[in-house]
Write a protein that holds these residues in place. Structure first.
Motif, mmCIF file in Angstrom:
data_model
loop_
_atom_site.group_PDB
_atom_site.id
_atom_site.type_symbol
_atom_site.label_atom_id
_atom_site.label_comp_id
_atom_site.label_asym_id
_atom_site.label_seq_id
_atom_site.Cartn_x
_atom_site.Cartn_y
_atom_site.Cartn_z
ATOM 1 N N MET A 1 0.847 -1.186 0.000
ATOM 2 C CA MET A 1 0.000 0.000 0.000
ATOM 3 C C MET A 1 0.887 1.242 0.000
ATOM 4 N N LEU A 2 0.541 2.192 -0.834
ATOM 5 C CA LEU A 2 1.263 3.458 -0.852
ATOM 6 C C LEU A 2 0.920 4.270 0.388
ATOM 7 N N GLU A 3 1.854 5.062 0.826
ATOM 8 C CA GLU A 3 1.648 5.891 2.022
ATOM 9 C C GLU A 3 0.427 6.801 1.879
ATOM 10 N N ILE A 4 0.260 7.366 0.690
ATOM 11 C CA ILE A 4 -0.863 8.299 0.504
ATOM 12 C C ILE A 4 -2.218 7.632 0.665
ATOM 13 N N GLN A 5 -2.280 6.319 0.471
ATOM 14 C CA GLN A 5 -3.555 5.614 0.545
ATOM 15 C C GLN A 5 -4.147 5.582 1.952
ATOM 16 N N GLY A 6 -3.375 6.001 2.942
ATOM 17 C CA GLY A 6 -3.881 6.107 4.302
ATOM 18 C C GLY A 6 -4.094 7.538 4.745
ATOM 19 N N MET A 7 -3.925 8.493 3.822
ATOM 20 C CA MET A 7 -4.059 9.921 4.160
ATOM 21 C C MET A 7 -5.488 10.402 3.917
ATOM 22 N N ALA A 8 -5.978 11.230 4.840
ATOM 23 C CA ALA A 8 -7.346 11.749 4.751
ATOM 24 C C ALA A 8 -7.605 12.435 3.410
ATOM 25 N N GLY A 9 -6.716 13.290 2.969
ATOM 26 C CA GLY A 9 -6.926 14.018 1.713
ATOM 27 C C GLY A 9 -7.096 13.100 0.526
ATOM 28 N N HIS A 10 -6.271 12.063 0.466
ATOM 29 C CA HIS A 10 -6.357 11.099 -0.633
ATOM 30 C C HIS A 10 -7.684 10.341 -0.578
ATOM 31 N N LEU A 11 -8.053 9.891 0.610
ATOM 32 C CA LEU A 11 -9.300 9.130 0.755
ATOM 33 C C LEU A 11 -10.528 9.991 0.462
ATOM 34 N N ILE A 12 -10.485 11.249 0.879
ATOM 35 C CA ILE A 12 -11.600 12.159 0.592
ATOM 36 C C ILE A 12 -11.693 12.420 -0.905
ATOM 37 N N ARG A 13 -10.555 12.603 -1.566
ATOM 38 C CA ARG A 13 -10.558 12.806 -3.023
ATOM 39 C C ARG A 13 -11.140 11.581 -3.720
ATOM 40 N N ARG A 14 -10.752 10.387 -3.278
ATOM 41 C CA ARG A 14 -11.276 9.157 -3.876
ATOM 42 C C ARG A 14 -12.784 9.019 -3.650
ATOM 43 N N LEU A 15 -13.226 9.350 -2.438
ATOM 44 C CA LEU A 15 -14.659 9.271 -2.153
ATOM 45 C C LEU A 15 -15.421 10.279 -3.014
ATOM 46 N N ASN A 16 -14.836 11.447 -3.240
ATOM 47 C CA ASN A 16 -15.457 12.428 -4.133
ATOM 48 C C ASN A 16 -15.545 11.873 -5.557
ATOM 49 N N GLN A 17 -14.489 11.206 -6.032
ATOM 50 C CA GLN A 17 -14.523 10.590 -7.363
ATOM 51 C C GLN A 17 -15.666 9.580 -7.457
ATOM 52 N N ILE A 18 -15.801 8.772 -6.431
ATOM 53 C CA ILE A 18 -16.857 7.761 -6.390
ATOM 54 C C ILE A 18 -18.229 8.439 -6.401
ATOM 55 N N SER A 19 -18.384 9.472 -5.578
ATOM 56 C CA SER A 19 -19.653 10.195 -5.490
ATOM 57 C C SER A 19 -20.031 10.815 -6.833
ATOM 58 N N VAL A 20 -19.088 11.488 -7.471
ATOM 59 C CA VAL A 20 -19.353 12.137 -8.758
ATOM 60 C C VAL A 20 -19.712 11.093 -9.816
ATOM 61 N N SER A 21 -19.003 9.965 -9.812
ATOM 62 C CA SER A 21 -19.266 8.907 -10.787
ATOM 63 C C SER A 21 -20.662 8.309 -10.605
ATOM 64 N N ILE A 22 -21.015 8.008 -9.365
ATOM 65 C CA ILE A 22 -22.344 7.451 -9.089
ATOM 66 C C ILE A 22 -23.430 8.449 -9.497
ATOM 67 N N PHE A 23 -23.247 9.722 -9.130
ATOM 68 C CA PHE A 23 -24.230 10.745 -9.477
ATOM 69 C C PHE A 23 -24.403 10.820 -10.995
ATOM 70 N N ALA A 24 -23.292 10.901 -11.718
ATOM 71 C CA ALA A 24 -23.353 11.024 -13.181
ATOM 72 C C ALA A 24 -24.025 9.805 -13.805
ATOM 73 N N ASP A 25 -23.684 8.620 -13.324
ATOM 74 C CA ASP A 25 -24.283 7.402 -13.870
ATOM 75 C C ASP A 25 -25.793 7.367 -13.644
ATOM 76 N N ARG A 26 -26.229 7.740 -12.439
ATOM 77 C CA ARG A 26 -27.671 7.700 -12.124
ATOM 78 C C ARG A 26 -28.442 8.747 -12.910
ATOM 79 N N MET A 27 -27.856 9.929 -13.072
ATOM 80 C CA MET A 27 -28.545 10.965 -13.851
ATOM 81 C C MET A 27 -28.643 10.543 -15.312
ATOM 82 N N ALA A 28 -27.560 9.981 -15.850
ATOM 83 C CA ALA A 28 -27.589 9.514 -17.238
ATOM 84 C C ALA A 28 -28.627 8.403 -17.409
ATOM 85 N N ALA A 29 -28.678 7.482 -16.455
ATOM 86 C CA ALA A 29 -29.655 6.385 -16.532
ATOM 87 C C ALA A 29 -31.086 6.907 -16.481
ATOM 88 N N ALA A 30 -31.278 8.027 -15.786
ATOM 89 C CA ALA A 30 -32.609 8.632 -15.696
ATOM 90 C C ALA A 30 -32.880 9.575 -16.873
#
Length: 151
Positions: A1-30
């Motif tokens: 595991m890379l050191e950054i993978q345990g950092m809050a900023g990295h995890l928050i950025r990843r969660l934001n990526q996931i959130s944006v992707s899910i939102f975009a997919d659901r809106m497109a599906a609708a």
């Protein structure tokens, strides 16, 4: 595991990526071409008819310099009506159009439903704890943001 993978900023950025992707997919599906920021703006204008752009930016914690572009796109889509304020000729008041109201009514349940997918690996109790901690952290850091929440 890379050191950054345990950092809050990295995890928050990843969660934001996931959130944006899910939102975009659901809106497109609708069948809707709408971003999460555009939804936030529509939702806020729906709650505060006649709000000006600067106040809108503060209410959704979005940069005041770029909120105009978000509003421009919503106006072009026929979802928001923008008028000069009668009390301040420099300010623009925003209201949802009929199409904007219909869209908010239609997609708000979809947005609520996708929230559980953003935190999909968590139990209901963990989700509530996560939301409590996220609110606490964002409240504590609000003044450090380039686009603080105001309101």
């Amino acid at each position: 595991m890379l050191e950054i993978q345990g950092m809050a900023g990295h995890l928050i950025r990843r969660l934001n990526q996931i959130s944006v992707s899910i939102f975009a997919d659901r809106m497109a599906a609708a069948g809707h071409d709408i971003t999460s920021v555009q939804f936030a703006a529509l939702s806020a204008v729906n709650a505060m008819p006649g709000v000006d752009q600067a106040t809108l930016a503060g209410q959704i914690a979005y940069d005041r310099a770029t909120i105009g572009g978000v509003v421009d796109r919503l106006v072009q889509k026929g979802l928001i009506d923008r008028r000069v304020s009668p009390s301040d000729r420099r300010a623009r008041q925003l209201r949802l159009t009929e199409a904007g109201m219909q869209l908010v009514d239609e997609i708000t349940p979809i947005v609520w439903a996708l929230q559980s997918d953003i935190l999909g690996g968590l139990s209901e109790e963990e989700t509530q704890q996560m939301l409590t901690l996220l609110r606490k952290a964002t409240d504590a850091g609000n003044s450090l943001s380039r686009a603080p929440l105001r309101g």
